[in-house]
Each structure stands twice: as structure tokens, then as C-alpha cells.
Design a protein around this motif. Structure first.
Motif, PDB file in Angstrom:
ATOM      1  N   ARG A  83       0.817  -1.209   0.000  1.00 36.42           N
ATOM      2  CA  ARG A  83       0.000   0.000   0.000  1.00 36.42           C
ATOM      3  C   ARG A  83       0.856   1.267   0.000  1.00 36.42           C
ATOM      4  N   THR A  84       2.060   1.203   0.537  1.00 35.22           N
ATOM      5  CA  THR A  84       2.926   2.385   0.471  1.00 35.22           C
ATOM      6  C   THR A  84       3.306   2.702  -0.971  1.00 35.22           C
ATOM      7  N   LEU A  85       3.282   1.694  -1.830  1.00 38.50           N
ATOM      8  CA  LEU A  85       3.699   1.852  -3.214  1.00 38.50           C
ATOM      9  C   LEU A  85       2.559   2.259  -4.129  1.00 38.50           C
ATOM     10  N   SER A  86       1.362   1.803  -3.831  1.00 35.25           N
ATOM     11  CA  SER A  86       0.183   2.167  -4.624  1.00 35.25           C
ATOM     12  C   SER A  86      -0.994   2.429  -3.700  1.00 35.25           C
ATOM     13  N   SER A  87      -1.631   3.568  -3.897  1.00 35.97           N
ATOM     14  CA  SER A  87      -2.804   3.903  -3.084  1.00 35.97           C
ATOM     15  C   SER A  87      -4.071   3.279  -3.634  1.00 35.97           C
ATOM     16  N   ARG A  88      -4.008   2.743  -4.864  1.00 30.80           N
ATOM     17  CA  ARG A  88      -5.233   2.316  -5.538  1.00 30.80           C
ATOM     18  C   ARG A  88      -5.334   0.818  -5.812  1.00 30.80           C
ATOM     19  N   ALA A  89      -4.222   0.116  -5.900  1.00 36.82           N
ATOM     20  CA  ALA A  89      -4.280  -1.312  -6.229  1.00 36.82           C
ATOM     21  C   ALA A  89      -5.145  -2.057  -5.214  1.00 36.82           C
ATOM     22  N   LEU A  90      -5.890  -3.036  -5.692  1.00 33.71           N
ATOM     23  CA  LEU A  90      -6.718  -3.865  -4.820  1.00 33.71           C
ATOM     24  C   LEU A  90      -5.851  -4.969  -4.224  1.00 33.71           C
ATOM     25  N   LEU A  91      -5.832  -5.053  -2.905  1.00 37.67           N
ATOM     26  CA  LEU A  91      -5.026  -6.040  -2.201  1.00 37.67           C
ATOM     27  C   LEU A  91      -5.896  -7.188  -1.731  1.00 37.67           C
ATOM     28  N   TYR A  92      -5.320  -8.378  -1.668  1.00 37.15           N
ATOM     29  CA  TYR A  92      -6.037  -9.575  -1.222  1.00 37.15           C
ATOM     30  C   TYR A  92      -5.310 -10.221  -0.046  1.00 37.15           C
ATOM     31  N   THR A  93      -6.099 -10.786   0.845  1.00 37.92           N
ATOM     32  CA  THR A  93      -5.515 -11.603   1.912  1.00 37.92           C
ATOM     33  C   THR A  93      -5.008 -12.910   1.335  1.00 37.92           C
ATOM     34  N   GLU A  94      -4.240 -13.629   2.112  1.00 43.50           N
ATOM     35  CA  GLU A  94      -4.013 -15.033   1.814  1.00 43.50           C
ATOM     36  C   GLU A  94      -5.357 -15.755   1.882  1.00 43.50           C
ATOM     37  N   MET A  95      -5.461 -16.891   1.205  1.00 41.45           N
ATOM     38  CA  MET A  95      -6.707 -17.653   1.318  1.00 41.45           C
ATOM     39  C   MET A  95      -6.888 -18.148   2.754  1.00 41.45           C
ATOM     40  N   LEU A  96      -8.075 -17.943   3.296  1.00 37.93           N
ATOM     41  CA  LEU A  96      -8.433 -18.464   4.605  1.00 37.93           C
ATOM     42  C   LEU A  96      -9.577 -19.448   4.446  1.00 37.93           C
ATOM     43  N   THR A  97      -9.465 -20.595   5.063  1.00 39.13           N
ATOM     44  CA  THR A  97     -10.574 -21.541   5.012  1.00 39.13           C
ATOM     45  C   THR A  97     -11.710 -21.017   5.884  1.00 39.13           C
ATOM     46  N   THR A  98     -12.908 -21.424   5.539  1.00 40.80           N
ATOM     47  CA  THR A  98     -14.051 -20.992   6.358  1.00 40.80           C
ATOM     48  C   THR A  98     -13.923 -21.542   7.776  1.00 40.80           C
ATOM     49  N   GLY A  99     -13.333 -22.721   7.917  1.00 37.86           N
ATOM     50  CA  GLY A  99     -13.137 -23.283   9.253  1.00 37.86           C
ATOM     51  C   GLY A  99     -12.276 -22.389  10.113  1.00 37.86           C
ATOM     52  N   ALA A 100     -11.208 -21.840   9.501  1.00 43.08           N
ATOM     53  CA  ALA A 100     -10.332 -20.936  10.249  1.00 43.08           C
ATOM     54  C   ALA A 100     -11.067 -19.666  10.643  1.00 43.08           C
ATOM     55  N   VAL A 101     -11.860 -19.119   9.719  1.00 37.22           N
ATOM     56  CA  VAL A 101     -12.585 -17.882  10.003  1.00 37.22           C
ATOM     57  C   VAL A 101     -13.651 -18.103  11.072  1.00 37.22           C
ATOM     58  N   LEU A 102     -14.359 -19.225  10.973  1.00 37.84           N
ATOM     59  CA  LEU A 102     -15.478 -19.464  11.885  1.00 37.84           C
ATOM     60  C   LEU A 102     -15.021 -19.917  13.262  1.00 37.84           C
ATOM     61  N   HIS A 103     -13.906 -20.656  13.316  1.00 35.11           N
ATOM     62  CA  HIS A 103     -13.517 -21.279  14.589  1.00 35.11           C
ATOM     63  C   HIS A 103     -12.115 -20.897  15.068  1.00 35.11           C
ATOM     64  N   GLY A 104     -11.355 -20.157  14.257  1.00 34.59           N
ATOM     65  CA  GLY A 104      -9.975 -19.843  14.620  1.00 34.59           C
ATOM     66  C   GLY A 104      -9.838 -18.528  15.358  1.00 34.59           C
ATOM     67  N   ASP A 105      -8.590 -18.086  15.438  1.00 35.33           N
ATOM     68  CA  ASP A 105      -8.271 -16.833  16.118  1.00 35.33           C
ATOM     69  C   ASP A 105      -8.599 -15.691  15.165  1.00 35.33           C
ATOM     70  N   ARG A 106      -9.839 -15.244  15.225  1.00 33.11           N
ATOM     71  CA  ARG A 106     -10.340 -14.268  14.264  1.00 33.11           C
ATOM     72  C   ARG A 106      -9.552 -12.960  14.314  1.00 33.11           C
ATOM     73  N   GLU A 107      -9.211 -12.544  15.507  1.00 34.05           N
ATOM     74  CA  GLU A 107      -8.499 -11.268  15.663  1.00 34.05           C
ATOM     75  C   GLU A 107      -7.155 -11.312  14.947  1.00 34.05           C
ATOM     76  N   ARG A 108      -6.484 -12.449  15.014  1.00 33.30           N
ATOM     77  CA  ARG A 108      -5.179 -12.582  14.345  1.00 33.30           C
ATOM     78  C   ARG A 108      -5.352 -12.794  12.850  1.00 33.30           C
ATOM     79  N   LEU A 109      -6.257 -13.680  12.468  1.00 30.16           N
ATOM     80  CA  LEU A 109      -6.400 -14.062  11.068  1.00 30.16           C
ATOM     81  C   LEU A 109      -6.949 -12.938  10.187  1.00 30.16           C
ATOM     82  N   LEU A 110      -7.870 -12.174  10.727  1.00 35.13           N
ATOM     83  CA  LEU A 110      -8.562 -11.170   9.921  1.00 35.13           C
ATOM     84  C   LEU A 110      -8.043  -9.756  10.139  1.00 35.13           C
TER      85      LEU A 110
END
Length: 343
Positions: free
Chosen positions: A30-57
Motif C-alpha cells: 500500500r505504500t507503493l500504490s494507493s489504488r491497487a486492490l489487495l487480497y488476503t491469503e486464502m483463509l478456510t471458512t473453518g479458520a474464520v469461523l472457529h480460529g483466532d479471528r483477531e489474528r487471522l482477519l
């Protein structure tokens, strides 16, 4: 994001890459481009629903626009995870229909879902009904012995009927048996014309192209044929190329951000994270390619790699690495001056 802003962000995006595009990497980009769309690493739904949400997201507010990529083939789980992603403030929720790894296949998601386009459409319909932000698909053109002209168009058409209007297409097949994930990024031949044709024949859809695009010069011709380009390894290994994106791709009247400026802009983020207990190496590992091709790049990488992993390493390591680059540039200038005088 508003619809127009979302469309424009897709002009240039950075691919979701496992173990690479974490929040530290995204903050650097983001320091290099203010406009490019950035993506997270792929997260499984299991990780999102049952994992450490604060860390993962977790992400820094400066990362916007930023999209959450999910991996699953369960519509209800995807809907629930998408809802969480939206509540966390992500600008887009994307479904992975392209990863060919054995682990992903065993979970019945990723590229193997190219064989189940009806299920993908069902997943997308569930996600779309659960959230107001855009839901999108990142896919391959096919897998194994599929005919890409059939598999790609069928998947896109069914998802479009389910309400999806934006797709990122990796212009290669994935071979689920016989090739490693790394080989699947290079060995199957690219078919850019097929993705261009998809846009021509489905003009109302937003189509971005991915795969084998190594520079902005290579990206430019695609931007005349499709709506956007997604860069992967090129953006990661030579991130300084992103410093030209706002001007060259988004048409902004701004100065390019060079590697030196990127370091300067990234420092406050690094300082904040160090104060929170984040190890320096977690951030500097994404900076290794910043000075790629420039004098002192080897010294830059060496100092960050050797010193950055040490206990208590701080901003002084970045300063020491930067000194290597500045010294090398001074030496090159001195040699050029000597050569000029000798002539």
C-alpha cells in the motif's frame, strides 16, 4: 467501496498468495500504490469461523481497498464467513476456485471446484445473499482434461446467474495430479486469448486476468482487452514496480514511489508493529526485493536476512541495510565520474 470504485480497483490487483500476502506485506504494497486492490491469503471458512479471528482477519485501515479470499465448498459456511469478513470491514469477499494443492483438494475446494460449477454457483449465491459487499470468483480456465472453452464459460455463466459480476481468471489449466502447486504456476500453457474472448462475449461482466504477467509493460496490453490485471509473484519479488501503478494504470497525476520512498513510508508501520511485539523479520521479509536490480541490492537483502531475525532487532536494521544501498550507489557514481574524467 462504491461500485465504481470497486471496478476501478480491479484495474490492478495483487494476487492472494499463501505465506506471502499477509497484513505486513499488504501494508508495504500500500505504500507503493494507493489504488491497487489487495487480497488476503486464502483463509478456510473453518479458520474464520472457529480460529483466532483477531489474528487471522487483522489488517491496517490503510490497506483499503482490501479483499478477503475464502476457501470452502460449503454454501452455509461460506455465507457465515463472508458475513464475518464484511463485519470486519473487508471491501470484497472472494472465493478461491484456483488453488491446486493436495491439501486444498482434500478439503474439496480450490481448483477442483472447476469440476463442480453448479456447486460454485450455489456457494456464490449464498455468499451474495449474506453480504452487501461484492462477492467475486478467482478461478482457472479448467482442470486436467477439461475443455477450457467449456469449463471456463460454464463456470462464469452459472456464477453470473447467481449474481456474481466480477471474476479473476488465471489463464492456465490446473493439473490436479502429476504437477506440484509450484509447477501448476508455470508448466500448463497460458491461454490469454481465451480470457480476452470471455470479456468480449460477456461485456457486462468485470474480468481481470492473472498468470505469468511479470511487469506493468506486460500488463498494459491486457488492460485494453479486459477490465483488470492481477499480478502475483512479480509484485512480491520486485515490489518497487508497484510504485508506478497509480500513474500508469490509474492515471493519477502523482509522482512514482521509488524504493527509498517506500522504505520511508513503511517505517511508521514497522515502528507501530515493533511496539506491539511483532518480530522485525515478519515485516522485513517482504522488503527483500525492494531494491531488485539496483546497486546494493545484495547488501540490502543480506543485512535484512541476517540481522532482522535476531532477538530485539529494530529499525536500526533497516537503516543499516539502507546504508548498504546508499554506499553502493555512491561508489557507482564515483566510478562513473572517474571514467568520465579518464575519457
Amino acid at each position: 467501496m462504491e461500485k465504481l470504485a470497486h471496478f476501478q480497483a480491479h484495474r490492478l490487483s495483487i494476487a492472494p498468495m499463501m505465506d506471502w500476502t499477509d497484513r505486513h506485506c499488504r501494508s508495504l504494497h500500500r505504500t507503493l500504490s494507493s489504488r491497487a486492490l489487495l487480497y488476503t491469503e486464502m483463509l478456510t471458512t473453518g479458520a474464520v469461523l472457529h480460529g483466532d479471528r483477531e489474528r487471522l482477519l487483522a489488517y491496517d485501515p490503510a490497506e483499503h481497498p482490501v479483499a478477503l479470499q475464502l476457501g470452502s465448498s460449503e454454501p452455509a459456511d461460506l455465507a457465515a464467513a463472508a458475513k464475518i469478513g464484511e463485519s470486519e470491514g473487508y471491501d470484497e469477499i472472494n472465493l478461491n476456485v484456483g488453488c491446486p494443492s493436495d491439501r486444498v483438494q482434500s478439503g474439496r475446494f480450490g481448483a477442483c471446484l472447476m469440476r463442480e460449477p453448479e456447486l460454485v454457483a450455489e456457494c456464490m449465491a449464498a455468499m451474495g445473499a449474506a453480504v452487501k459487499v461484492p462477492v467475486t470468483v478467482k478461478c482457472r480456465i479448467g482442470v486436467d482434461d477439461q475443455d477450457p472453452e467449456q469449463s471456463l464459460f460454464q463456470l462464469v455463466d452459472l456464477c453470473a446467474q447467481a449474481g456474481v459480476s466480477s471474476f479473476v481468471v488465471h489463464a492456465r489449466k490446473a493439473w490436479l495430479k502429476g504437477l506440484s502447486p509450484k509447477e501448476n504456476r508455470d508448466v500448463p500453457p497460458l491461454d490469454y486469448p481465451l480470457v480476452h474472448r470471455l470479456k468480449r462475449e460477456r461485456p457486462d461482466l468485470t474480468i481481470a486476468i492473472n498468470g505469468g504477467i511479470g511487469s506493468l509493460d506486460e500488463a498494459q496490453p491486457h488492460l485494453g482487452a479486459v477490465d483488470g490485471v492481477m499480478l502475483g509473484r512479480a509484485a512480491y519479488h520486485t515490489p518497487a514496480l508497484l510504485g508506478e501503478v497509480d500513474r500508469r494504470v490509474f492515471g493519477m497525476a502523482v509522482e512514482d514511489v521509488d524504493a527509498f520512498r517506500a522504505v520511508e513510508l513503511y517505517r511508521p508501520y514497522v515502528a507501530r508493529e515493533l511496539a506491539r511485539g511483532t518480530h522485525l523479520a515478519a515485516m522485513t521479509r517482504h522488503m527483500l526485493g525492494l531494491f531488485h536490480g539496483l546497486p546494493g541490492a545484495r547488501g540490502w537483502r543480506r543485512v535484512l536476512t541476517v540481522e532482522g531475525v535476531k532477538s530485539g532487532a529494530g529499525l536500526e536494521v533497516i537503516d543499516a541495510a539502507l546504508a548498504q544501498v546508499l554506499r553502493a550507489q555512491d561508489e557507482r557514481r564515483a566510478r562513473s565520474l572517474e571514467a568520465g574524467e579518464a575519457a
